[in-house]
Every structure is written in C-alpha cells, then in structure tokens.
Design an enzyme around this catalytic site. Structure first.
Site, PDB file in Angstrom:
ATOM      1  N   ASN A 110      -1.710  43.068  41.946  1.00 52.72           N
ATOM      2  CA  ASN A 110      -1.381  42.227  43.106  1.00 52.72           C
ATOM      3  C   ASN A 110      -2.159  40.927  43.055  1.00 52.72           C
ATOM      4  O   ASN A 110      -3.289  40.871  42.583  1.00 52.72           O
ATOM      5  CB  ASN A 110      -1.613  42.993  44.415  1.00 52.72           C
ATOM      6  CG  ASN A 110      -3.003  42.766  45.004  1.00 52.72           C
ATOM      7  OD1 ASN A 110      -3.258  41.759  45.675  1.00 52.72           O
ATOM      8  ND2 ASN A 110      -3.915  43.689  44.721  1.00 52.72           N
ATOM      9  N   PHE A 114      -4.975  37.362  50.190  1.00 54.72           N
ATOM     10  CA  PHE A 114      -5.350  37.459  51.611  1.00 54.72           C
ATOM     11  C   PHE A 114      -4.256  36.921  52.528  1.00 54.72           C
ATOM     12  O   PHE A 114      -4.487  36.043  53.363  1.00 54.72           O
ATOM     13  CB  PHE A 114      -6.648  36.684  51.908  1.00 54.72           C
ATOM     14  CG  PHE A 114      -7.914  37.308  51.400  1.00 54.72           C
ATOM     15  CD1 PHE A 114      -7.947  38.587  50.861  1.00 54.72           C
ATOM     16  CD2 PHE A 114      -9.115  36.606  51.472  1.00 54.72           C
ATOM     17  CE1 PHE A 114      -9.135  39.143  50.396  1.00 54.72           C
ATOM     18  CE2 PHE A 114     -10.306  37.155  51.022  1.00 54.72           C
ATOM     19  CZ  PHE A 114     -10.309  38.424  50.475  1.00 54.72           C
ATOM     20  N   ASN A 139     -12.324  45.175  57.230  1.00 54.81           N
ATOM     21  CA  ASN A 139     -12.682  44.427  56.030  1.00 54.81           C
ATOM     22  C   ASN A 139     -12.387  42.950  56.289  1.00 54.81           C
ATOM     23  O   ASN A 139     -11.284  42.591  56.700  1.00 54.81           O
ATOM     24  CB  ASN A 139     -11.837  44.992  54.874  1.00 54.81           C
ATOM     25  CG  ASN A 139     -12.054  44.304  53.556  1.00 54.81           C
ATOM     26  OD1 ASN A 139     -11.939  43.093  53.441  1.00 54.81           O
ATOM     27  ND2 ASN A 139     -12.332  45.096  52.519  1.00 54.81           N
ATOM     28  N   SER A 173     -12.366  39.969  46.111  1.00 52.30           N
ATOM     29  CA  SER A 173     -10.949  39.783  45.790  1.00 52.30           C
ATOM     30  C   SER A 173     -10.842  38.757  44.669  1.00 52.30           C
ATOM     31  O   SER A 173     -11.457  37.691  44.740  1.00 52.30           O
ATOM     32  CB  SER A 173     -10.166  39.280  47.002  1.00 52.30           C
ATOM     33  OG  SER A 173      -8.903  38.816  46.557  1.00 52.30           O
ATOM     34  N   ASN A 175      -8.221  37.110  44.055  1.00 48.85           N
ATOM     35  CA  ASN A 175      -7.054  36.264  44.335  1.00 48.85           C
ATOM     36  C   ASN A 175      -7.329  35.083  45.258  1.00 48.85           C
ATOM     37  O   ASN A 175      -6.407  34.379  45.636  1.00 48.85           O
ATOM     38  CB  ASN A 175      -5.920  37.127  44.900  1.00 48.85           C
ATOM     39  CG  ASN A 175      -5.514  38.211  43.914  1.00 48.85           C
ATOM     40  OD1 ASN A 175      -5.356  37.936  42.731  1.00 48.85           O
ATOM     41  ND2 ASN A 175      -5.382  39.439  44.391  1.00 48.85           N
ATOM     42  N   THR A 176      -8.569  34.891  45.658  1.00 50.73           N
ATOM     43  CA  THR A 176      -8.955  33.683  46.400  1.00 50.73           C
ATOM     44  C   THR A 176      -9.924  32.939  45.489  1.00 50.73           C
ATOM     45  O   THR A 176     -11.028  33.427  45.248  1.00 50.73           O
ATOM     46  CB  THR A 176      -9.620  34.045  47.746  1.00 50.73           C
ATOM     47  OG1 THR A 176      -8.649  34.697  48.571  1.00 50.73           O
ATOM     48  CG2 THR A 176     -10.139  32.800  48.465  1.00 50.73           C
ATOM     49  N   LYS A 214     -18.335  44.956  49.599  1.00 48.53           N
ATOM     50  CA  LYS A 214     -17.383  45.448  48.591  1.00 48.53           C
ATOM     51  C   LYS A 214     -17.453  44.557  47.363  1.00 48.53           C
ATOM     52  O   LYS A 214     -17.243  43.349  47.460  1.00 48.53           O
ATOM     53  CB  LYS A 214     -15.964  45.464  49.155  1.00 48.53           C
ATOM     54  CG  LYS A 214     -14.938  46.050  48.188  1.00 48.53           C
ATOM     55  CD  LYS A 214     -13.631  46.366  48.868  1.00 48.53           C
ATOM     56  CE  LYS A 214     -12.603  46.918  47.904  1.00 48.53           C
ATOM     57  NZ  LYS A 214     -11.331  47.256  48.567  1.00 48.53           N
ATOM     58  N   ASN A 243     -13.412  46.747  44.003  1.00 43.43           N
ATOM     59  CA  ASN A 243     -12.111  46.106  44.194  1.00 43.43           C
ATOM     60  C   ASN A 243     -11.240  46.245  42.925  1.00 43.43           C
ATOM     61  O   ASN A 243     -11.597  46.981  42.013  1.00 43.43           O
ATOM     62  CB  ASN A 243     -12.340  44.634  44.574  1.00 43.43           C
ATOM     63  CG  ASN A 243     -11.364  44.169  45.628  1.00 43.43           C
ATOM     64  OD1 ASN A 243     -10.159  44.358  45.468  1.00 43.43           O
ATOM     65  ND2 ASN A 243     -11.862  43.573  46.688  1.00 43.43           N
ATOM     66  N   GLY A 295      -8.512  54.081  41.202  1.00 38.68           N
ATOM     67  CA  GLY A 295      -7.791  55.010  40.352  1.00 38.68           C
ATOM     68  C   GLY A 295      -7.879  56.472  40.734  1.00 38.68           C
ATOM     69  O   GLY A 295      -7.595  57.339  39.896  1.00 38.68           O
TER      70      GLY A 295
HETATM   71  C1  LIG Z   1      -1.437  45.710  47.136  1.00 40.19           C
HETATM   72  C2  LIG Z   1      -2.931  45.772  47.273  1.00 40.19           C
HETATM   73  C3  LIG Z   1      -3.571  44.984  48.227  1.00 40.19           C
HETATM   74  C4  LIG Z   1      -4.967  45.035  48.361  1.00 40.19           C
HETATM   75  N1  LIG Z   1      -5.570  44.267  49.318  1.00 40.19           N
HETATM   76  C5  LIG Z   1      -6.910  44.361  49.493  1.00 40.19           C
HETATM   77  C6  LIG Z   1      -7.564  43.619  50.506  1.00 40.19           C
HETATM   78  O1  LIG Z   1      -6.935  42.906  51.291  1.00 40.19           O
HETATM   79  N2  LIG Z   1      -8.915  43.724  50.607  1.00 40.19           N
HETATM   80  C7  LIG Z   1      -9.652  44.527  49.791  1.00 40.19           C
HETATM   81  O2  LIG Z   1     -10.875  44.593  49.934  1.00 40.19           O
HETATM   82  N3  LIG Z   1      -9.056  45.268  48.827  1.00 40.19           N
HETATM   83  C8  LIG Z   1      -7.720  45.199  48.667  1.00 40.19           C
HETATM   84  N4  LIG Z   1      -7.107  45.950  47.694  1.00 40.19           N
HETATM   85  C9  LIG Z   1      -7.961  46.780  46.797  1.00 40.19           C
HETATM   86  C10 LIG Z   1      -8.038  48.245  47.227  1.00 40.19           C
HETATM   87  O3  LIG Z   1      -8.642  48.390  48.490  1.00 40.19           O
HETATM   88  C11 LIG Z   1      -8.847  49.050  46.187  1.00 40.19           C
HETATM   89  O4  LIG Z   1     -10.162  48.554  46.163  1.00 40.19           O
HETATM   90  C12 LIG Z   1      -8.256  48.966  44.782  1.00 40.19           C
HETATM   91  O5  LIG Z   1      -6.843  48.935  44.835  1.00 40.19           O
HETATM   92  C13 LIG Z   1      -8.685  50.136  43.899  1.00 40.19           C
HETATM   93  O6  LIG Z   1      -8.266  51.367  44.434  1.00 40.19           O
HETATM   94  P1  LIG Z   1      -6.911  52.122  43.940  1.00 40.19           P
HETATM   95  O7  LIG Z   1      -6.953  52.168  42.448  1.00 40.19           O
HETATM   96  O8  LIG Z   1      -6.961  53.480  44.593  1.00 40.19           O
HETATM   97  O9  LIG Z   1      -5.770  51.299  44.443  1.00 40.19           O
HETATM   98  C14 LIG Z   1      -5.721  45.902  47.537  1.00 40.19           C
HETATM   99  C15 LIG Z   1      -5.062  46.707  46.595  1.00 40.19           C
HETATM  100  C16 LIG Z   1      -3.691  46.650  46.454  1.00 40.19           C
HETATM  101  C17 LIG Z   1      -3.010  47.526  45.436  1.00 40.19           C
END
Ligand SMILES: Cc1cc2nc3c(=O)[nH]c(=O)nc-3n(C[C@H](O)[C@H](O)[C@H](O)COP(=O)(O)O)c2cc1C
Length: 364
Positions: A110, A114, A139, A173, A175-176, A214, A243, A295
């Site tokens: 992704n 934000f 968050n 993140s 992405n910012t 985080k 993250n 994961g």
């Molecule tokens: C579509 C998407 C949007 C996410 N948005 C945020 C976010 O806004 N803030 C944040 O701290 N993490 C965000 N994450 C990260 C997740 O909270 C998590 O840290 C990361 O996906 C790893 O866990 P997972 O493998 O179980 O998905 C996002 C993840 C995904 C897939």
C-alpha cells in the site's frame, strides 16, 4: 454466522479492487448484525501499560483509519483495536490505485499516504463510543504538507488523550515523504520530549494515557540501538514493531506487482519483522512491553511472535486472505501453547526465543 457470511462475501471481496473491498467490509461491519465472540479464556488475559487486555490479538492500524467500527471489531473477538492513522487536517492521500494484493505471496503493498478524514470527525465518533469501554488505541500522524510535524503530534495527543486507551506515535509510514526521518535519534528526542510534555498536560484532565512508538522494520541495528536508547530515556510505554517494509524479499512470486511503490505487509514481512522484534526485546530489557506486528497469518506465527518478544500482537493483511476466523484460530493456538508448555499464562512465553532468533542469519 460470521463464518457463513464471510464464506459468501469473500469471493466477492477478492474480485473487487482492494480499496473498494475494504470500503465494503467497513460498511458490513457498520450495518450487519454481528455475533458476539465468546468470553475469552482467562489465560489469554494480558496486563500491559496499566491496561487489562482480554486477549493479546489486536487489529493493527490502517484498517479502521477513521474510527468507524472499533466496537464491531471488539465484538468479533479482537482484544484491542488501533484506530488511525489520524492526521490533524483531512487529507486525500495518494492517487488511486494505491493498494495492491499479491495473492500468490499472501501479501499487500500500500501507498495510501495517510488518507484521513481528519481529527475532528474521528474525535466525534470516538467520543460517542467512549463510555462503552474496550481497549481502543489511537494512532496519530502528521499531515503531508504540515510546516510543523511535531506540532501535529502534540495537537493530536491533546485532542485524543481523553478518548484513547493509548496513543501511538507513528513515525514509520513509508508513504509520507520524510516521515521516517523522525526516527533519527536527535529528531526522535525532540519529538518525544514534546509529545510527552503534551501527554502530561492532558493527564491533568484526561488521566494517564500510555504513549507507544511505532517503528519501521527497515532500520539498521545501529539505528535501532539509538531508537531504543531514546525510547528508554524518555520512558515511552511501549514499542510497536513494526510498520510495513520498503524492502522486497527475493522470495516474492508476484514480481510485477512487487514493483509497485509502497509498504509491503503480510506473510513475506514475517521473518524481518520478527527478527526486528527480537532485536528490540534484547535491547529493551523489559523496560516496557512490545507489540509484535507483521505477517501473522496463523496460530503458529502468533506463538512465534510472542516467543520472539511480543507481549501483544496486531495483524491486518492476513485478514484479507484468511478472513476473521483467523482471530479465533490464533486464540486457540495460544491456549494450546500455554497448556503444552505447562505455563500459567502468556507472559511466561514472552521472549523465550529472542536470543535464538537474534543469532540466526539475517532474514532475506
Ligand atoms: C492497507 C494498509 C494500510 C495501513 N495503514 C496504516 C496506518 O495508517 N498506520 C499505521 O501505523 N500502519 C498502517 N498499516 C500497517 C499495519 O498496521 C501493520 O503494521 C503492517 O501491515 C504489518 O502487519 P500485517 O503484516 O499483519 O499486515 C497499514 C497496512 C495496510 C496493509
């Protein structure tokens, strides 16, 4: 009931653009009558940062960015929900498409950037549900075009402390642009000094609010040394590790999709994020608890995260591929692990494998 419902809905969701599927899921959680998960086994209870979690399985940030469905998620059996990331001002995020499924890898990329409805709308929703209880963390992040990013975090802490079970400062993140620079020791020290002062001011009316940080899984061990040092010096209440990653492990099968810019999550993130978790555990020396994220897609993966050093867990991506039944499956596996190891509860398993994990070759 949720099983039947999901059985019918999942093929439809999988056929949709991932972001449309996500919107539909949020709408279903808002409006569909949801069954209440059974009471949790007492052995799953966790006490951390002064809060009593009924079970350690949390919904990770990014699923409920605007605080629309925390109670539905708690009802379905999550032990806690992290809402956000919320920014002070509303902002659209990056242009679509910006979320990609890597089906063959059980992964997601992704670059949402934000997208946020902004603090006011989320605050109104969260204030309306505050009396209901349940652990709902918030968050927070800075606006992309902010001229004072640290000021954004300060403002959000002051706003959300009264309705948040805990607040997570998200500096990870990918992405910012430039956000991850706040993880550098000197910037992080400035940030934490100001957000902790804000938290203390808010405490006079809102009571204590645990403050978590985080971090990214893409840090060198030298950078991690610094971050843990600063986090300990400022006495943060916990670290979330971590993250999404900007790395692309060579094992990825969806090589075309893998070229999309953004943060990778899901199964291919498990080994890197678990290694970083164990590296944190050995550095933190029980000064505060860790939340393990990245994961987790099975009961075995959840047990491994706890053994690597996690007191609490969060997941997101695996729910896309495995559905909500995964939450119950993980809880059952945790109870089985406690029984098998003849331990009294989960706290006895936290970090038992950390030293072993840190001695393994660095994950690819
Ligand atoms: C579509 C998407 C949007 C996410 N948005 C945020 C976010 O806004 N803030 C944040 O701290 N993490 C965000 N994450 C990260 C997740 O909270 C998590 O840290 C990361 O996906 C790893 O866990 P997972 O493998 O179980 O998905 C996002 C993840 C995904 C897939």
């Amino acid at each position: 009931m949720i099983g039947v419902f999901e059985h019918l809905a999942r093929p439809l969701l999988a056929a949709l653009d991932p972001e449309d599927a996500h919107r539909l899921t949020i709408a279903m959680l808002k409006f569909a009558p949801l069954p209440r998960a059974g009471e949790d086994d007492r052995r799953l209870g966790v006490r951390a940062f002064g809060l009593n979690f009924p079970n350690p399985v949390g919904m990770g940030a990014g699923f409920d960015k605007h605080g629309e469905v925390p109670d539905a998620l708690l009802r379905l059996g999550f032990g806690f929900v992290e809402v956000g990331t919320i920014t002070p001002q509303p902002q659209p995020g990056n242009p679509r498409p910006r979320v990609f499924r890597l089906e063959a890898d059980a992964a997601v990329i992704n670059r949402l950037g934000f997208n946020s409805q902004g603090a006011d709308r989320a605050l109104r929703r969260l204030a309306r549900r505050a009396h209901k209880g349940g652990i709902v963390g918030i968050n927070i992040g800075a606006n992309k075009n902010s001229s004072d990013r640290i000021g954004d975090y300060v403002r959000l802490i002051e706003l959300f402390a009264p309705v948040a079970s805990y607040v997570t400062v998200n500096v990870s993140s990918p992405n910012t642009p430039g956000l991850r620079d706040l993880q550098r020791a000197s910037a992080l020290g400035d940030l934490l000094a100001r957000v902790i002062a804000a938290r203390e001011r808010a405490a006079r009316t809102a009571g204590p609010t645990p403050l978590l940080l985080k971090i990214a899984p893409d840090l060198t061990l030298n950078e991690l040394d610094d971050i843990v040092g600063v986090a300990r010096a400022f006495r943060v209440d916990g670290l979330i590790v971590g993250n999404t990653t900007v790395a692309r492990p060579p094992s990825l099968r969806e090589t075309e999709r893998a070229k999309e810019t953004g943060g990778l999550s899901g199964r291919p993130l498990f080994s890197l994020s678990t290694r970083m978790l164990a590296e944190c555990f050995v550095r933190v020396e029980n000064a505060f608890p860790l939340i393990g994220v990245g994961g987790i897609d099975s009961g075995a993966a959840a047990v491994a995260k706890i053994r690597a050093g996690a007191t609490l867990l969060q997941l997101y991506s695996a729910l896309v591929f495995r559905g909500l039944g995964l939450v119950g499956e993980i809880k059952a596996a945790l109870i089985a692990a406690i029984a098998r190891e003849r331990r009294g509860g989960l706290s006895d398993l936290v970090g038992v494998d950390a030293a072993v994990v840190t001695a393994e070759p660095w994950p690819q």
